[in-house]
Design a protein around this motif. Structure first.
Motif, short mmCIF file in Angstrom:
data_model
loop_
_atom_site.label_atom_id
_atom_site.label_comp_id
_atom_site.label_asym_id
_atom_site.label_seq_id
_atom_site.Cartn_x
_atom_site.Cartn_y
_atom_site.Cartn_z
N PHE A 135 13.68 38.54 38.59
CA PHE A 135 12.23 38.69 38.59
C PHE A 135 11.73 39.44 39.82
O PHE A 135 10.67 40.06 39.79
CB PHE A 135 11.55 37.32 38.50
CG PHE A 135 11.52 36.75 37.12
CD1 PHE A 135 10.47 37.04 36.25
CD2 PHE A 135 12.54 35.94 36.66
CE1 PHE A 135 10.45 36.53 34.96
CE2 PHE A 135 12.53 35.41 35.38
CZ PHE A 135 11.48 35.71 34.52
N LEU A 136 12.47 39.37 40.92
CA LEU A 136 12.03 40.05 42.14
C LEU A 136 12.81 41.32 42.43
O LEU A 136 12.63 41.93 43.48
CB LEU A 136 12.12 39.09 43.32
CG LEU A 136 11.12 37.92 43.31
CD1 LEU A 136 11.00 37.31 44.70
CD2 LEU A 136 9.75 38.31 42.81
N ASP A 137 13.66 41.74 41.51
CA ASP A 137 14.33 43.04 41.64
C ASP A 137 13.31 44.12 41.32
O ASP A 137 12.81 44.20 40.19
CB ASP A 137 15.51 43.10 40.67
CG ASP A 137 16.33 44.38 40.82
OD1 ASP A 137 15.82 45.35 41.42
OD2 ASP A 137 17.47 44.40 40.32
N GLU A 149 7.17 34.87 43.39
CA GLU A 149 6.81 35.53 44.65
C GLU A 149 6.22 34.52 45.64
O GLU A 149 5.30 33.78 45.31
CB GLU A 149 5.81 36.65 44.39
CG GLU A 149 6.44 37.87 43.75
CD GLU A 149 5.44 38.94 43.38
OE1 GLU A 149 5.85 40.12 43.30
OE2 GLU A 149 4.26 38.62 43.14
N GLY A 150 6.77 34.52 46.82
CA GLY A 150 6.28 33.63 47.86
C GLY A 150 6.67 32.18 47.69
O GLY A 150 6.26 31.33 48.48
N LYS A 151 7.47 31.87 46.67
CA LYS A 151 7.74 30.46 46.36
C LYS A 151 9.12 29.97 46.82
O LYS A 151 9.25 28.85 47.29
CB LYS A 151 7.59 30.22 44.86
CG LYS A 151 6.15 30.17 44.38
CD LYS A 151 6.06 29.64 42.95
CE LYS A 151 4.61 29.50 42.52
NZ LYS A 151 4.50 28.94 41.14
N ILE A 152 10.15 30.78 46.61
CA ILE A 152 11.52 30.30 46.84
C ILE A 152 12.02 30.77 48.20
O ILE A 152 11.95 31.96 48.53
CB ILE A 152 12.45 30.77 45.71
CG1 ILE A 152 12.01 30.12 44.40
CG2 ILE A 152 13.90 30.44 46.02
CD1 ILE A 152 12.83 30.53 43.20
N LEU A 158 14.97 39.03 50.23
CA LEU A 158 15.93 39.79 49.43
C LEU A 158 15.22 40.91 48.68
O LEU A 158 15.72 42.03 48.59
CB LEU A 158 16.64 38.85 48.46
CG LEU A 158 17.93 39.35 47.81
CD1 LEU A 158 19.00 39.65 48.86
CD2 LEU A 158 18.46 38.33 46.82
N ALA A 159 14.03 40.62 48.14
CA ALA A 159 13.25 41.63 47.43
C ALA A 159 12.77 42.73 48.39
O ALA A 159 12.79 43.92 48.05
CB ALA A 159 12.07 40.98 46.73
N ALA A 160 12.34 42.33 49.58
CA ALA A 160 11.88 43.31 50.57
C ALA A 160 13.01 44.23 51.00
O ALA A 160 12.83 45.45 51.14
CB ALA A 160 11.29 42.58 51.77
N ASP A 161 14.19 43.66 51.17
CA ASP A 161 15.36 44.48 51.53
C ASP A 161 15.68 45.49 50.42
O ASP A 161 16.06 46.63 50.68
CB ASP A 161 16.57 43.59 51.78
CG ASP A 161 16.43 42.74 53.04
OD1 ASP A 161 15.55 43.06 53.87
OD2 ASP A 161 17.19 41.76 53.18
N ALA A 162 15.51 45.04 49.17
CA ALA A 162 15.80 45.92 48.04
C ALA A 162 14.83 47.09 47.99
O ALA A 162 15.20 48.21 47.62
CB ALA A 162 15.76 45.13 46.73
N LYS A 163 13.58 46.85 48.35
CA LYS A 163 12.59 47.94 48.36
C LYS A 163 12.95 48.99 49.40
O LYS A 163 12.70 50.19 49.21
CB LYS A 163 11.20 47.38 48.62
CG LYS A 163 10.63 46.60 47.43
CD LYS A 163 9.27 46.00 47.75
CE LYS A 163 8.74 45.20 46.57
NZ LYS A 163 7.45 44.54 46.86
N GLU A 191 6.74 25.86 49.76
CA GLU A 191 5.64 24.90 49.87
C GLU A 191 5.73 23.90 48.72
O GLU A 191 6.33 24.17 47.68
CB GLU A 191 4.29 25.62 49.82
CG GLU A 191 4.06 26.57 50.98
CD GLU A 191 2.77 27.34 50.85
OE1 GLU A 191 2.24 27.43 49.72
OE2 GLU A 191 2.28 27.86 51.86
N THR A 192 5.11 22.76 48.90
CA THR A 192 5.06 21.73 47.87
C THR A 192 4.49 22.29 46.57
O THR A 192 3.46 22.97 46.58
CB THR A 192 4.20 20.55 48.34
OG1 THR A 192 4.85 19.94 49.45
CG2 THR A 192 4.01 19.52 47.24
#
Length: 613
Positions: A135-137, A149-152, A158-163, A191-192
């Motif tokens: 989903f974040l690729d 996004e922003g959750k895990i 990892l997604a930022a590095d891929a960009k 986050e909770t």
């Protein structure tokens, strides 16, 4: 025939390969077991069957039949109730709602596919971790990336590095996605989030095999490989899909929460304990026009019809019951309001590509133009004329039956043509010689409304033009197919269009995220970016369902109205027509493929007569 010739004929028949005296018998032929086939239609074309690369409802129905999420919903429980699917049990939630631990049932296998090189392929926890990473690729351009996004923990890096690198490293460890053994998945959240189980029950968040994704590369939308009850047997794009029972599907027995509902007890009496799926083949045809779908159902070329609201007077009485001529045939109708919202959205960007957007931005005159259009558009005519009364007015971005709905909330944008004209006059939209208004700087003004090339959409076109003529706004209708409209929405290139959103899961977050700024180009088709809305939305994500979150939702709804990014219109009644030989159907509020829990029984004469479930 002489006795000797008769004996010779029998001997020859017995010696012929594959010949069976029982098959030759007319009475035996009459008693042969027919394959159980269910046929229904889509009113718009699918876009494909890779769970990460599509977002439309129609594709989702097929995806839900082929792939398996960790969790699912009880078929009959109302309100919707989450139950284990491929997981042994519901997740163990720890660390104050920040860690979810699940164990996968051993022995579940993917359907056979060339990608596995002739070997059985077992489902493992790593398949879910891989599916979530996809989903974040960035290359997948996932419409549902907002789910993660922003959750895990560690996944966004990892997604930022891929960009930066142009390559997503699927082998890189992610702290928030651990697989301590073959069957255990541990998800750590930043986050909770006590509502995260809804995400894990969403069919798009299903296990996929890395081998299959890599084997089919850019054509994964046409080659779905999952662990679910069905496999894709035939696929003609935008025309026909055929699903067949997965011969390797795990043992799954019909079992559902019956409660006190008499209809549920009737269904359970015929279905409880049977191994699923009972329907062996599902044939889905794409038919844009309601009249074609109606004729197909009348000729019993289809077995269930979901979407005929514009033709309701043909089969419904004034009191919304099924006409006697259809009940006498054993046809049944199930009626409910979908957990959906229909809305007219405005593209709020100042520019679309390099071109100025006539009603984009948040300058007072731009908001005034959007507000005037919203006030001029006649929602009651949409319900009365186009829907034939088969919908209810929507006032709140979260529909009934979904956590966070506010039944007493009333939309703050009235239908008032006189006031809409006064608003345009006040903000400098003067009328030209032809009676149509110009922009405040005197430039030509034309608005583009996007719709599909169908008879139903032609009625929307006419209503839009009639509404805007009353306030002196010139509108141009641009026609595109459903898939193309979705593509343009992903690019934030649609200026004005009706859209629908039906619950992916029964929680208000699933609807309020449609207006969250970072989701522009994903689910936020208005490409709406409001700092005030976004701040409250981010606060709401950290809260469980309850009074505090609901207060934020109300403030967000008012902010959206003040900016007029949407005009909420209606939610449709779902009048589902069911042929008498279809057993066990009950429309689920979010579950997308009820046919897993259904049967076809053409042998029961009583069912054909009185339409019992």
């Amino acid at each position: 025939m002489t006795l000797s010739r008769f004996l010779l004929a029998v001997l020859i028949a017995l010696l012929l390969p594959g010949c069976d005296e029982r098959a030759a018998s007319p009475s035996a032929q009459a008693g042969a077991v027919q394959q159980k086939v269910l046929r229904f239609t889509f009113q718009a074309a699918e876009t494909g069957f890779d769970p990460v690369r599509v977002s439309d409802y129609y594709s989702g129905v097929v995806i839900a039949a082929i792939f398996d999420p960790l969790l699912t919903y009880d078929y009959l429980a109302r309100p919707a109730k989450i139950v284990p699917n491929t997981a042994v049990a519901l997740p163990e939630i720890s660390d104050g709602g920040k860690t979810y631990t699940l164990r996968i049932k051993p022995g579940i296998r993917f359907s056979d596919d060339a990608a596995f090189k002739g070997k059985p392929r077992e489902l493992t926890a790593a398949d879910y971790a891989y599916a979530i990473k996809r989903f974040l690729d960035p290359k997948n351009r996932a419409q549902y990336a907002f789910l993660f996004e922003g959750k895990i923990v560690g996944l966004d890096k990892l997604a930022a590095d891929a960009k930066k690198s142009g390559r997503f490293d699927y082998d890189a460890p992610v702290v928030g996605l651990e697989t301590p053994d073959r069957y255990t998945l541990r998800i750590r959240l930043n986050e909770t989030d006590f509502n995260f189980s809804h995400v894990l029950a969403f069919p798009m968040v299903s296990a996929v095999a890395r081998e299959a994704v890599e084997a089919y590369a850019n054509d994964t939308n046409a080659h779905p490989v999952g662990t679910g009850p069905y496999v894709l047997k035939q696929y003609v794009r935008s025309s026909k899909m055929v699903l067949e029972k997965n011969p390797h599907f795990r043992e799954m027995l019909w079992n559902a929460e019956v409660g006190d509902n008499p209809e549920n007890h009737q269904i359970a009496a015929r279905m409880k304990g049977k191994r699923l799926p009972l329907i062996e083949r599902v044939e889905i045809s794409v038919m844009d026009e309601a009249q074609s779908r109606w004729l197909a159902f009348q000729r019993r070329e289809t077995d269930i019809e979901y979407q005929l609201e514009e033709l309701a007077p043909k089969f419904m009485n004034a009191d919304n019951t099924l006409k006697p001529e259809f009940t006498s045939q054993g046809i049944r109708m199930e009626r409910s309001v979908d957990p959906e919202i229909i809305y007219l959205f405005f593209n709020t960007q100042e520019k679309i590509g390099d071109a100025p957007n006539p009603f984009g931005g948040f300058a007072p005159e731009k908001i005034a133009l959007r507000r005037a259009i919203a006030m001029a558009y006649n929602v009651e005519d949409q319900i009365r004329v186009i829907r034939k009364g088969q919908s209810v007015r929507a006032h709140y971005p979260i529909p009934p039956g979904v956590a966070g709905h506010e039944p007493d909330y009333r939309i703050g944008i009235p239908h008032d043509v006189r006031l809409a004209n006064a608003l345009l006059d006040k903000f400098g939209y003067q009328r030209g010689a032809d009676g149509y208004r110009l922009q405040p700087d005197g430039k030509y003004l034309i608005l583009r409304y996007f719709s599909q090339p169908t008879e139903r959409d032609r009625q929307f076109d006419e209503l839009m033009k009639r509404s805007l003529d009353k306030i002196g706004l010139r509108v141009q209708i641009q026609k595109e197919r459903f898939a193309e409209l979705n593509k343009l929405a992903d690019q934030c290139r649609l200026t004005l269009r009706h859209a629908a959103w039906i619950a992916d899961y029964p929680d208000g977050d699933n609807f309020m995220q449609l207006l969250y700024g970072p989701n522009s180009g994903q689910t936020n088709s208005a490409c709406y970016r409001s700092p005030e809305f976004d701040k409250r939305y981010e606060q709401s994500r950290r809260l469980p369902h309850g009074v505090e979150r609901n207060q934020l939702y109300r403030e967000m709804a008012r902010q959206m109205e003040a900016d007029t990014a949407w005009l909420l219109t209606d939610s449709r009644y779902r009048n589902v027509l069911v042929q008498p030989y279809v057993v066990g159907f009950k429309k689920h509020p979010v579950y997308a493929h009820e046919f897993l829990y259904m049967d076809i029984d053409r042998s029961d004469a009583r069912a054909l007569k009185d339409g019992r479930p």
